[in-house]
Structures are given as C-alpha cells and as structure tokens.
Design a protein around this motif. Sequence first.
Motif: not given
Length: 194
Positions: A27-32, A96-101, A132-134, A168-173
């Motif tokens: 997620g972008a900055e400040c999304t928890g 659980l990966c906090d962020s990603a490349p 997980l897209l925050l 087209r990667h599995p993603c849940i908002e």
Amino acid sequence: MIPTAEGPLTNLVRDVRFNPQLICLIGAECTGKTTLAKALAAHFSSLWVPEHLRSFCDLQGRTPRADEQVLIMRAQFEQEEQAAALARQTACPYVLCDSAPLLTAIYSDFYFSDPSLFECAHVLHTRYALTLLLQPDMPWVSDGLQRDGDPARAAIHARLRHELHAMRHPCIEVSGSGDRRLQAAILAVETLTS
C-alpha cells in the motif's frame, strides 16, 4: 525398495507440508502495512518481514537516492527469502511481507522517473501466494522522512492498483480501520486454505 518412514520420503513430505506461503501487504504510505503485518503474524503464528525502506531511512537519516533503489529492492527480497527459509525450518505457515519490491519500483519511477526496476519487480511478485492491497482510507499521519502527504499517497495507490491489475496477480483489497481491517485481512489470508 520402499523408503522407510524415517527415510527420504519423510523429508519430502515435510518439505511439501511445511512450505510457507508468502503474503504481501502492499500500500502507499500511511496505510497501516506494518501494524497489520504484525497483527497477522501474531494471529497466524507466522513470521513478519519489516519494510527495508523504513529501516534504511532510520539508519541513514534520509530517503534513498535514485542509485540506491535497486539496493532497497534487493535487501527487501533477501530479507523475505531469509524469513521463508526460517519458516520452512520451523514449520511456520506464512511469511507476512511488509511491502514488496514492486513498491520500490513504483517509488523509483514516481520520484526519479526510472522505470527500470519494474521487470524484476514483476518477476519477484510471482513468489507471493496472495497480495493484500491496503486502501488509503486511514487518516494520513506525518511520520518523518517517508511521508509526503495525501496527494503522493493517492498517486502511489493508483499506480499500485494499475500494476497489480496489469500483472493479474491474486490480490484482495483491504479497507476499514482497527479490528474491522484486521478481520478482513484474516479472512483474505484464510482463502489460501479454503
């Protein structure tokens, strides 16, 4: 000859049975991201990989330069791989990966007009069982070096949505706040076992 229960078959079964699934919280900055990643790791008795960008900024007292973006990406990947290896050894179900490349590639393009990291980021993103897209529906809070405000947050979020859709990667908002946000994320992770 049939292998005994303590022979090669046992190791093979153990490797298959306890192969951890990498879950990306992005997620972008400040999304928890950090708060949610820690809570999910605790809930699922799993490992949490912190965002390397935050560690870099804390250690260096500044944000990275254009030529350091690839180093940030590599360090994030290496930390995730180390955690995955530890998870395999300890039969831990998730990492659980906090962020990603991918977020590093987006930042590199957004701040330095350098899209060169996208190809690598897309390949590395295929390692995640789930993304997980925050959503940026939490109040924006200043947090030192890594915070540029709501306009930057909105722009980065739009880029993330675009890239994830294109891949087209599995993603849940995931949206909401507090327990509601955590419960939504728990349900999302549980889709991996249903």
